[in-house]
Design an enzyme around this catalytic site. Structure first.
Site, PDB file in Angstrom:
ATOM      1  N   SER A  80       0.853  -1.180   0.000  1.00  0.00           N
ATOM      2  CA  SER A  80       0.000   0.000   0.000  1.00  0.00           C
ATOM      3  C   SER A  80       0.894   1.236   0.000  1.00  0.00           C
ATOM      4  O   SER A  80       1.759   1.384   0.868  1.00  0.00           O
ATOM      5  CB  SER A  80      -0.882  -0.039   1.254  1.00  0.00           C
ATOM      6  OG  SER A  80      -1.682   1.111   1.345  1.00  0.00           O
ATOM      7  N   LYS A 124      -0.987  -0.822  -4.447  1.00  0.00           N
ATOM      8  CA  LYS A 124      -2.234  -0.110  -4.093  1.00  0.00           C
ATOM      9  C   LYS A 124      -1.878   1.334  -3.812  1.00  0.00           C
ATOM     10  O   LYS A 124      -1.013   1.613  -2.982  1.00  0.00           O
ATOM     11  CB  LYS A 124      -2.860  -0.792  -2.872  1.00  0.00           C
ATOM     12  CG  LYS A 124      -3.796   0.061  -2.031  1.00  0.00           C
ATOM     13  CD  LYS A 124      -4.599  -0.820  -1.082  1.00  0.00           C
ATOM     14  CE  LYS A 124      -4.849  -0.166   0.264  1.00  0.00           C
ATOM     15  NZ  LYS A 124      -5.584  -1.042   1.184  1.00  0.00           N
ATOM     16  N   LYS A 175      -3.058   4.924  -2.366  1.00  0.00           N
ATOM     17  CA  LYS A 175      -4.040   5.643  -1.574  1.00  0.00           C
ATOM     18  C   LYS A 175      -4.474   6.865  -2.382  1.00  0.00           C
ATOM     19  O   LYS A 175      -3.614   7.562  -2.944  1.00  0.00           O
ATOM     20  CB  LYS A 175      -3.416   6.068  -0.243  1.00  0.00           C
ATOM     21  CG  LYS A 175      -3.161   4.902   0.709  1.00  0.00           C
ATOM     22  CD  LYS A 175      -4.474   4.289   1.146  1.00  0.00           C
ATOM     23  CE  LYS A 175      -4.302   3.420   2.386  1.00  0.00           C
ATOM     24  NZ  LYS A 175      -5.603   2.884   2.836  1.00  0.00           N
ATOM     25  N   ASP A 222      -7.277   2.940  -3.109  1.00  0.00           N
ATOM     26  CA  ASP A 222      -8.043   2.900  -1.862  1.00  0.00           C
ATOM     27  C   ASP A 222      -8.335   4.328  -1.411  1.00  0.00           C
ATOM     28  O   ASP A 222      -7.410   5.099  -1.157  1.00  0.00           O
ATOM     29  CB  ASP A 222      -7.236   2.159  -0.784  1.00  0.00           C
ATOM     30  CG  ASP A 222      -8.022   1.979   0.518  1.00  0.00           C
ATOM     31  OD1 ASP A 222      -9.192   2.412   0.585  1.00  0.00           O
ATOM     32  OD2 ASP A 222      -7.451   1.401   1.474  1.00  0.00           O
ATOM     33  N   GLU A 243     -11.159   0.603  -3.730  1.00  0.00           N
ATOM     34  CA  GLU A 243     -11.502   0.185  -2.370  1.00  0.00           C
ATOM     35  C   GLU A 243     -12.191   1.326  -1.617  1.00  0.00           C
ATOM     36  O   GLU A 243     -11.682   2.448  -1.590  1.00  0.00           O
ATOM     37  CB  GLU A 243     -10.198  -0.234  -1.672  1.00  0.00           C
ATOM     38  CG  GLU A 243     -10.354  -0.781  -0.263  1.00  0.00           C
ATOM     39  CD  GLU A 243      -8.994  -1.204   0.310  1.00  0.00           C
ATOM     40  OE1 GLU A 243      -8.016  -1.345  -0.460  1.00  0.00           O
ATOM     41  OE2 GLU A 243      -8.896  -1.365   1.544  1.00  0.00           O
ATOM     42  N   ASP A 293     -14.001  -2.265   2.323  1.00  0.00           N
ATOM     43  CA  ASP A 293     -13.128  -2.492   3.473  1.00  0.00           C
ATOM     44  C   ASP A 293     -13.920  -2.087   4.724  1.00  0.00           C
ATOM     45  O   ASP A 293     -14.571  -2.928   5.356  1.00  0.00           O
ATOM     46  CB  ASP A 293     -11.845  -1.657   3.282  1.00  0.00           C
ATOM     47  CG  ASP A 293     -10.918  -1.645   4.484  1.00  0.00           C
ATOM     48  OD1 ASP A 293     -11.258  -2.266   5.510  1.00  0.00           O
ATOM     49  OD2 ASP A 293      -9.846  -1.007   4.429  1.00  0.00           O
ATOM     50  N   LYS A 352     -10.207  -7.908   6.900  1.00  0.00           N
ATOM     51  CA  LYS A 352      -9.278  -7.563   7.991  1.00  0.00           C
ATOM     52  C   LYS A 352      -9.836  -8.180   9.258  1.00  0.00           C
ATOM     53  O   LYS A 352     -10.886  -7.748   9.745  1.00  0.00           O
ATOM     54  CB  LYS A 352      -9.205  -6.048   8.170  1.00  0.00           C
ATOM     55  CG  LYS A 352      -8.386  -5.308   7.132  1.00  0.00           C
ATOM     56  CD  LYS A 352      -8.386  -3.823   7.421  1.00  0.00           C
ATOM     57  CE  LYS A 352      -7.700  -3.057   6.307  1.00  0.00           C
ATOM     58  NZ  LYS A 352      -8.017  -1.618   6.364  1.00  0.00           N
ATOM     59  N   GLY A 358      -4.466  -4.896   5.644  1.00  0.00           N
ATOM     60  CA  GLY A 358      -3.418  -4.691   6.642  1.00  0.00           C
ATOM     61  C   GLY A 358      -3.709  -3.457   7.466  1.00  0.00           C
ATOM     62  O   GLY A 358      -4.403  -2.545   7.016  1.00  0.00           O
TER      63      GLY A 358
END
Ligand code: SMG
Ligand code: MG
Length: 368
Positions: free
Chosen positions: A135, A161, A163, A189, A214, A239, A263, A291
């Site tokens: 990430s 990934k 952000k 995400d 996400e 998520d 998660k 994570g």
């Protein structure tokens, strides 16, 4: 099993670099670790709550409080405790899934260690190593982002990934595609930073062939995600919204997501996480392991989960070095883009006493 006490240990781990998301910037990780002591063995659990209630409503001080005042006393009074008895015993207390997950994991670890069973086998793992993604936080510039992504690809990560947030979405994705090509497994995400009014803007991500987007919208906006899914060709992954197997079944049924980030901390533990895996598998919905900047303790358990058959996408199960220069366990080191699934009893790793002591900020011993 009988619970004889629980140690709450707060540690502070400096991050190798600041990690910026749509809800804030982390420079260190304030973690609550639990050591459950039973008449048969000891077990460890890591609480994924963060210092502030920004990712979710939970935060570390609240987790420590609810554990101390409500959760641990109830389990300590339980005459025949095992991991499957934890969630029913704690169901009288609403919410606080991250605190409950840490406690259930510590009990589960103790139970498995007592009988020499590895967590991975207990959960139904089918792999001995898992492919890993990474990430990548919001950067100060596109140049800085490309350096960071390039570094992670050189390290061997098999999926990136990014952000995102309003103002940092289409351009960074375009830049990464232009520099590294269309073959890189790429996803984004948003941590709930958008609203349904942004649907047409988010559709501008569609041409980049992302694996998924996400949690674009608020955690409670399941219908909004279903409406957004009709506009986007990029698959929606949830998520924050997925707090239980029931929530997963509802979201899938409503068409709010076609992929789920699992998660264990967010959903109350590894047993509920496995139920989410099962619900998703029954619907043909791929899952992957999220994570929360875990230390080696939480990371070990996540790797066991990520080895289940429905985890068909690489997770945020990065190497220890992604976040920490020194870990509280032997570090997890990337090998050809993969991490090994611990094979020892329980979570399969033990904290290193000196490393643990060096980062401890407080300890509290709870007895019945
Ligand atoms: O452990 O690699 C990790 C963190 C991955 O991006 C990550 N987690 O929403 O999925 C998420 C975030 C939550 C924590 S951000 C501080
Ligand atoms: Mg997320």
């Amino acid at each position: 099993m009988k619970l004889t006490g629980v140690e709450l240990r707060r540690i502070r781990m400096p991050l190798v670099a600041p990690f910026r998301t749509s809800f804030g910037t982390e420079t260190s990780r304030d973690v609550l670790l639990l050591r459950a002591v039973t008449d048969e063995a000891e077990g460890w659990g890591e609480c994924v709550a963060m210092s502030d209630p920004r990712y979710s409503s939970e935060y570390v001080d609240a987790a420590a409080d609810v554990l101390t005042r409500f959760l641990v006393p109830v389990l300590a009074a339980h005459p025949r405790l095992d991991a499957h008895a934890v969630a029913p015993a704690l169901a009288q207390f609403r919410g606080h899934r991250m605190a409950k997950a840490a406690l259930e994991t510590a009990v589960l670890d103790a139970e498995l260690r007592a009988s020499g069973r590895p967590l991975a086998r207990e959960l139904g793992a089918v792999r001995e190593r898992v492919p890993c993604g990474v990430s990548v936080g919001i950067a100060n510039s596109i140049g800085e982002l490309l350096d960071s992504v390039g570094g992670h690809l050189d390290e061997g990560y098999v999926r990136i990934k990014l952000k995102i947030e309003p103002g940092w979405d289409v351009e960074p994705v375009r830049a990464v595609r232009e520099r590294f090509g269309d073959d890189v497994l790429l996803q984004v995400d948003a941590n709930a930073a958008y609203s349904l009014a942004d649907a047409r803007h988010l559709a501008r991500l569609d041409p980049f062939g992302l694996l998924l987007i996400e949690q674009p919208l608020d955690e409670e906006d399941v219908r909004g995600h279903a409406a957004l899914a009709k506009v986007l060709s990029t698959p929606i992954c949830l998520d924050e919204s997925i707090t239980s197997a029931r929530a997963a079944a509802d979201a899938i049924g409503l068409g709010a997501c076609s992929i789920v980030n699992v998660k264990p901390g967010r959903v109350g533990g590894y047993l509920e996480a496995r139920r989410i895996h099962d619900v998703c598998a029954a619907h043909g919905v791929p899952v992957w392991c999220g994570g929360m900047l875990e230390t080696g303790i939480g990371r070990a358990a996540n790797l066991a989960l990520a080895a289940l058959p429905g985890f068909t996408l690489p997770g945020d199960t990065s190497a220890s070095g992604r976040y920490y220069r020194t870990d509280v366990t032997a570090p997890f080191v990337l090998d050809d883009g993969h991490l090994p699934v611990p094979a020892g009893p329980g979570i399969g790793v033990d904290p290193l006493p000196d490393e643990l002591e060096a980062v401890t900020t407080s300890t509290r011993w709870l007895t019945p």
